[in-house]
Design a protein around this motif. Structure first.
Motif, PDB file in Angstrom:
ATOM      1  N   ILE A  15       0.844  -1.194   0.000  1.00 53.08           N
ATOM      2  CA  ILE A  15       0.000   0.000   0.000  1.00 53.08           C
ATOM      3  C   ILE A  15       0.884   1.249   0.000  1.00 53.08           C
ATOM      4  O   ILE A  15       1.782   1.371   0.842  1.00 53.08           O
ATOM      5  CB  ILE A  15      -0.929   0.032   1.227  1.00 53.08           C
ATOM      6  CG1 ILE A  15      -1.859  -1.183   1.232  1.00 53.08           C
ATOM      7  CG2 ILE A  15      -1.745   1.320   1.255  1.00 53.08           C
ATOM      8  CD1 ILE A  15      -2.663  -1.332   2.522  1.00 53.08           C
ATOM      9  N   SER A  17       0.566   5.357   0.304  1.00 54.23           N
ATOM     10  CA  SER A  17      -0.340   6.446   0.649  1.00 54.23           C
ATOM     11  C   SER A  17       0.317   7.775   0.333  1.00 54.23           C
ATOM     12  O   SER A  17       1.458   8.023   0.732  1.00 54.23           O
ATOM     13  CB  SER A  17      -0.697   6.395   2.131  1.00 54.23           C
ATOM     14  OG  SER A  17      -1.422   7.551   2.509  1.00 54.23           O
ATOM     15  N   PHE A  21      -3.290  11.363   2.701  1.00 51.13           N
ATOM     16  CA  PHE A  21      -4.166  10.240   3.061  1.00 51.13           C
ATOM     17  C   PHE A  21      -3.610   9.434   4.238  1.00 51.13           C
ATOM     18  O   PHE A  21      -4.238   8.502   4.718  1.00 51.13           O
ATOM     19  CB  PHE A  21      -4.326   9.318   1.840  1.00 51.13           C
ATOM     20  CG  PHE A  21      -5.579   8.489   1.845  1.00 51.13           C
ATOM     21  CD1 PHE A  21      -6.723   8.935   1.207  1.00 51.13           C
ATOM     22  CD2 PHE A  21      -5.624   7.262   2.491  1.00 51.13           C
ATOM     23  CE1 PHE A  21      -7.880   8.172   1.206  1.00 51.13           C
ATOM     24  CE2 PHE A  21      -6.779   6.487   2.494  1.00 51.13           C
ATOM     25  CZ  PHE A  21      -7.913   6.957   1.851  1.00 51.13           C
ATOM     26  N   LYS A  22      -2.424   9.797   4.728  1.00 47.69           N
ATOM     27  CA  LYS A  22      -1.706   8.922   5.657  1.00 47.69           C
ATOM     28  C   LYS A  22      -2.438   8.588   6.956  1.00 47.69           C
ATOM     29  O   LYS A  22      -2.389   7.439   7.398  1.00 47.69           O
ATOM     30  CB  LYS A  22      -0.323   9.499   5.937  1.00 47.69           C
ATOM     31  CG  LYS A  22       0.653   9.203   4.804  1.00 47.69           C
ATOM     32  CD  LYS A  22       2.078   9.492   5.164  1.00 47.69           C
ATOM     33  CE  LYS A  22       2.995   9.033   4.020  1.00 47.69           C
ATOM     34  NZ  LYS A  22       4.395   9.424   4.262  1.00 47.69           N
ATOM     35  N   ALA A  25      -4.788   5.902   5.985  1.00 46.61           N
ATOM     36  CA  ALA A  25      -4.042   4.748   5.473  1.00 46.61           C
ATOM     37  C   ALA A  25      -3.453   3.928   6.609  1.00 46.61           C
ATOM     38  O   ALA A  25      -3.426   2.692   6.551  1.00 46.61           O
ATOM     39  CB  ALA A  25      -2.938   5.211   4.530  1.00 46.61           C
ATOM     40  N   GLU A  26      -2.989   4.589   7.648  1.00 42.35           N
ATOM     41  CA  GLU A  26      -2.424   3.876   8.797  1.00 42.35           C
ATOM     42  C   GLU A  26      -3.487   3.051   9.521  1.00 42.35           C
ATOM     43  O   GLU A  26      -3.214   1.933   9.977  1.00 42.35           O
ATOM     44  CB  GLU A  26      -1.750   4.869   9.741  1.00 42.35           C
ATOM     45  CG  GLU A  26      -0.448   5.438   9.172  1.00 42.35           C
ATOM     46  CD  GLU A  26       0.078   6.631   9.945  1.00 42.35           C
ATOM     47  OE1 GLU A  26      -0.606   7.050  10.924  1.00 42.35           O
ATOM     48  OE2 GLU A  26       1.152   7.139   9.595  1.00 42.35           O
ATOM     49  N   ILE A  28      -6.224   1.822   8.052  1.00 40.67           N
ATOM     50  CA  ILE A  28      -6.538   0.732   7.121  1.00 40.67           C
ATOM     51  C   ILE A  28      -5.484  -0.362   7.225  1.00 40.67           C
ATOM     52  O   ILE A  28      -5.801  -1.555   7.303  1.00 40.67           O
ATOM     53  CB  ILE A  28      -6.614   1.275   5.681  1.00 40.67           C
ATOM     54  CG1 ILE A  28      -7.822   2.194   5.519  1.00 40.67           C
ATOM     55  CG2 ILE A  28      -6.671   0.138   4.665  1.00 40.67           C
ATOM     56  CD1 ILE A  28      -7.784   3.029   4.259  1.00 40.67           C
ATOM     57  N   ASP A  29      -4.228   0.050   7.233  1.00 38.94           N
ATOM     58  CA  ASP A  29      -3.105  -0.891   7.325  1.00 38.94           C
ATOM     59  C   ASP A  29      -3.206  -1.734   8.597  1.00 38.94           C
ATOM     60  O   ASP A  29      -2.999  -2.949   8.575  1.00 38.94           O
ATOM     61  CB  ASP A  29      -1.796  -0.096   7.305  1.00 38.94           C
ATOM     62  CG  ASP A  29      -0.567  -0.980   7.355  1.00 38.94           C
ATOM     63  OD1 ASP A  29      -0.484  -1.937   6.566  1.00 38.94           O
ATOM     64  OD2 ASP A  29       0.323  -0.709   8.186  1.00 38.94           O
ATOM     65  N   LEU A  58       2.460  -0.886   4.399  1.00 38.00           N
ATOM     66  CA  LEU A  58       2.723   0.438   3.843  1.00 38.00           C
ATOM     67  C   LEU A  58       4.125   0.520   3.256  1.00 38.00           C
ATOM     68  O   LEU A  58       5.094   0.024   3.836  1.00 38.00           O
ATOM     69  CB  LEU A  58       2.545   1.511   4.921  1.00 38.00           C
ATOM     70  CG  LEU A  58       1.112   1.756   5.397  1.00 38.00           C
ATOM     71  CD1 LEU A  58       1.097   2.703   6.582  1.00 38.00           C
ATOM     72  CD2 LEU A  58       0.249   2.308   4.268  1.00 38.00           C
ATOM     73  N   LEU A  87      -3.272   5.165  -2.473  1.00 34.61           N
ATOM     74  CA  LEU A  87      -4.384   5.869  -1.856  1.00 34.61           C
ATOM     75  C   LEU A  87      -4.127   7.373  -1.888  1.00 34.61           C
ATOM     76  O   LEU A  87      -3.033   7.823  -1.521  1.00 34.61           O
ATOM     77  CB  LEU A  87      -4.576   5.433  -0.408  1.00 34.61           C
ATOM     78  CG  LEU A  87      -5.217   4.058  -0.129  1.00 34.61           C
ATOM     79  CD1 LEU A  87      -4.451   2.924  -0.792  1.00 34.61           C
ATOM     80  CD2 LEU A  87      -5.293   3.805   1.372  1.00 34.61           C
ATOM     81  N   SER A 351     -12.634   3.368   7.718  1.00 34.34           N
ATOM     82  CA  SER A 351     -11.355   2.662   7.552  1.00 34.34           C
ATOM     83  C   SER A 351     -11.518   1.137   7.500  1.00 34.34           C
ATOM     84  O   SER A 351     -10.862   0.468   6.695  1.00 34.34           O
ATOM     85  CB  SER A 351     -10.388   3.045   8.669  1.00 34.34           C
ATOM     86  OG  SER A 351     -10.896   2.680   9.941  1.00 34.34           O
ATOM     87  N   SER A 355     -10.490  -1.278   4.385  1.00 34.46           N
ATOM     88  CA  SER A 355      -9.546  -2.384   4.552  1.00 34.46           C
ATOM     89  C   SER A 355     -10.140  -3.678   4.005  1.00 34.46           C
ATOM     90  O   SER A 355      -9.434  -4.502   3.400  1.00 34.46           O
ATOM     91  CB  SER A 355      -9.172  -2.549   6.030  1.00 34.46           C
ATOM     92  OG  SER A 355     -10.252  -3.063   6.788  1.00 34.46           O
TER      93      SER A 355
END
Length: 392
Positions: A15, A17, A21-22, A25-26, A28-29, A58, A87, A351, A355
């Protein structure tokens, strides 16, 4: 057992990001990592390659920028043979960069160029490239009238020409824009379940029966969205249509002369206004004021994307006057701390849903099952109604 727990992934997951978007994204990760760890522990089998479960998926990727404003995409680890998800939040106006010694805010065009830079940096090494643009770039410029640019369709074609195979978005302003790329994947997801969950949680104790609740579309374009909510809730709906002065263009649009209402009596009812986005908020607040004048008891506004391009002051005033009770928008795009801290605002977390989408696509499985949330919504509504009847 869900299909994607039985099928091996198309390739190892990675992934990327963009900076804007971070935070999401974190989250989601973390959801994906936790889910896969639980799968391996529960099922006790290896899904064809080491590293199916990782602490993080990530990728270390950056877009450094020169003082002239030019930039380049840099990926600092291998993505060879990976199923890559990139993302981007193209609406994140909180980020800035140095331009000839001055701080310059990032526009949607800047974010989109950075997205293309990172795709370019992949250099054809990824097994597959998927792009997630929750707020579709130039999504409101999806069709042409006279001599106009067709920005959204052109952008989608650009991504496909660069090697993107799947484009994932949410609540597209006009989903038919996918016709611009008929041979590539385009998935348009909705967040109805997450918004109804948030509504029932924050307004716990509200009656959602037909005689007490009504769904409202603030314009003709949002009719299908309101019809879905109305049908799934089993309540009536109403609609406003905008009368515009087409002889004038102000701030890039024709000014609204009046909001005309089509629907039943809202007196004494709670109303749930659903839309795809809040831009300046002027239109939806006018609708709310009109509903209040018609004796609506409580007014809730739900929009997937909260841009708040004119700030939040008008919403503060509407709340203080008792016109609105609560505003819901999602965390699919950046929301300022000023908005998050408002007593009448709820940020709906998407989120976990994102995911699940990434994990399902990585296993090369159909997303039809997670696109259709009707069964989940009905179960949640049945549970809520049963608890409500017990208390009342």
């Amino acid at each position: 057992m869900p299909e994607n727990t039985m099928k091996s992934p198309i390739a190892p997951l990675k992934i990327i990001s963009l900076e804007g978007f971070k935070p999401l994204a974190e989250k989601i990760d973390k959801h994906i990592s936790t889910s896969r760890k639980n799968k391996e522990e529960k099922n006790n089998y290896n899904l064809s390659f080491p590293g199916y479960y990782k602490d993080s998926y990530l990728v270390n990727a950056q877009v450094p920028r020169f003082s002239s404003g030019e930039a380049k995409g840099v990926i600092k680890e291998t993505i060879h043979g990976k199923d890559l998800f990139i993302l981007a939040d193209i609406s994140n106006h909180s980020l800035t960069y140095n331009l000839y010694g001055e701080e310059n805010g990032m526009s949607p065009d800047d974010h989109f160029q950075d997205l293309k830079r990172l795709i370019d940096a992949c250099n054809g090494k990824a097994r597959r490239i998927n792009v997630i643009l929750p707020f579709l770039y130039e999504g409101r410029q999806d069709r042409r009238s006279n001599l106009e640019s067709l920005d959204c369709a052109t952008a989608l074609q650009e991504l496909v020409e660069m090697g993107v195979q799947n484009i994932i978005t949410f609540d597209a302003h006009e989903a038919r824009v996918q016709n611009a790329i008929p041979l590539e994947g385009f998935d348009n997801f909705y967040t109805s379940y997450q918004f109804l969950q948030a509504f029932l949680k924050t307004e716990n104790g509200i009656s959602i029966e037909k005689e007490d609740l009504m769904v409202i579309s603030p314009d003709v374009g949002g009719m299908s969205r309101a019809v879905f909510y109305s049908n799934i809730l089993g309540v009536d709906m109403g609609m406003f249509y905008k009368r515009r002065d087409y002889s004038i263009v102000s701030n890039g649009k024709n000014p609204i002369i009046a909001h005309e209402f089509l629907g039943g009596d809202v007196a004494g009812k709670s109303v749930f206004i659903v839309d795809d986005m809040i831009a300046s908020g002027e239109s939806v607040l006018e609708v709310a004021a009109e509903l209040k004048a018609r004796k609506a008891e409580r007014i809730y506004i739900a929009a997937t994307f909260g841009l708040f391009t004119s700030g939040i002051d008008n919403f503060d005033k509407a709340y203080e006057k008792g016109i609105i009770n609560r505003v819901y928008t999602s965390n699919l795009i950046h929301t300022s701390k000023e908005v998050l801290d408002k007593p009448y605002y709820t940020n709906v977390d998407i989120s976990k849903y994102l995911s699940l989408i990434i994990d399902t696509l990585n296993h090369d499985c159909s997303v039809d099952g997670i696109m259709n949330s009707s069964a989940l919504i009905r179960q949640r509504l049945n549970d809520y109604r049963e608890n409500y009847r017990k208390k009342h």
